[in-house]
Design a protein around this motif. Sequence first.
Motif, PDB file in Angstrom:
ATOM      1  N   HIS A 138     -15.029   0.238 -22.430  1.00  0.00           N
ATOM      2  CA  HIS A 138     -15.060  -0.375 -23.758  1.00  0.00           C
ATOM      3  C   HIS A 138     -16.240   0.111 -24.595  1.00  0.00           C
ATOM      4  CE1 HIS A 138     -11.786  -3.396 -23.413  1.00  0.00           C
ATOM      5  NE2 HIS A 138     -12.055  -3.303 -22.114  1.00  0.00           N
ATOM      6  N   HIS A 148      -8.392   2.428 -27.167  1.00  0.00           N
ATOM      7  CA  HIS A 148      -7.458   1.697 -26.308  1.00  0.00           C
ATOM      8  C   HIS A 148      -6.558   0.850 -27.197  1.00  0.00           C
ATOM      9  CE1 HIS A 148      -9.532  -2.194 -26.563  1.00  0.00           C
ATOM     10  NE2 HIS A 148     -10.667  -1.628 -26.220  1.00  0.00           N
ATOM     11  N   SER A 171     -13.446   1.165 -29.699  1.00  0.00           N
ATOM     12  CA  SER A 171     -14.084   0.222 -28.781  1.00  0.00           C
ATOM     13  C   SER A 171     -15.526   0.633 -28.565  1.00  0.00           C
ATOM     14  CB  SER A 171     -13.324   0.209 -27.448  1.00  0.00           C
ATOM     15  OG  SER A 171     -13.695  -0.888 -26.648  1.00  0.00           O
ATOM     16  N   HIS A 173     -18.300  -1.787 -27.358  1.00  0.00           N
ATOM     17  CA  HIS A 173     -18.920  -3.061 -26.991  1.00  0.00           C
ATOM     18  C   HIS A 173     -19.077  -3.171 -25.478  1.00  0.00           C
ATOM     19  CE1 HIS A 173     -14.941  -5.091 -25.878  1.00  0.00           C
ATOM     20  NE2 HIS A 173     -14.550  -3.981 -26.453  1.00  0.00           N
ATOM     21  N   GLU A 196     -10.024  -9.401 -27.277  1.00  0.00           N
ATOM     22  CA  GLU A 196     -10.359  -8.478 -28.374  1.00  0.00           C
ATOM     23  C   GLU A 196     -10.292  -9.133 -29.749  1.00  0.00           C
ATOM     24  OE1 GLU A 196     -11.199  -5.105 -28.477  1.00  0.00           O
ATOM     25  OE2 GLU A 196     -11.246  -4.714 -26.319  1.00  0.00           O
TER      26      GLU A 196
HETATM   27 MN    MN Z   1     -12.539  -2.866 -26.373  1.00  0.00          MN
END
Ligand code: MN
Length: 234
Positions: A138, A148, A171, A173, A196
Amino acid sequence: MSRPRIGLNCDVTVAASGAEGLALNWAYVEAVVRAGGVPLVLPPVSEELLGGVLGAVDGLLLVGGRDYDPALYGRARHEAASLLSPRRMAFDLALARRALGDGLPTLGVCGGAQLVNVALGGTLVQDIPDEVGTELEHRALGGSSPFHTVEVAAGSRLAGIVGEGTLEVNSSHHQAVEEAGSGLRVVARAPDGVIEAVEGVGRAFVLGVQWHPERMLDREEQLALFRALVREAQ
Ligand code: MN
């Protein structure tokens, strides 16, 4: 019709001399402008000025950054947590609590979504690689291209903005919502189950997304998130 004023929180920088400054990724400003709003940067002033600050805006865009103190949701600090400046943290929390309490239209992005959740009594996963143990990375830092997918819950406010079903997102994080805060529901998950997006169940516009739509403004469905905020702020 006049353009709604969208307040943005920002980061505190510290120069080698110790002098403090402010920082905000330009993409957030661009997103508000392209969505038809007037961006107003909100410096992290003391709480007694909060009423005046909030009186100057019609909606709020809570931006990303480093991590919020896990003490805010009753956890000991994970070694991978990298905390925001105390000045920003205190202001952000007070700002979010007051704005959400007042029903001010609010969109949280990445750390901003985590802030919304914490402000409403929710908890966070402090470090996805360690606490979730997912194969999905992520932390594809800085990415503007999709990394993703997320599955958007049918019938949600989010689905009304970006469409139902599968959405491609970037992404960047290492934390995420764990338990949704009071009055929030989970409305999107990654394929590994990581949360999310969350949104408010009431009438007020409250939406938090874990990805960075401001880095994907060439995609209509991502720009639509900011358009929705501006429309609600009108
Ligand atoms: Mn993510």
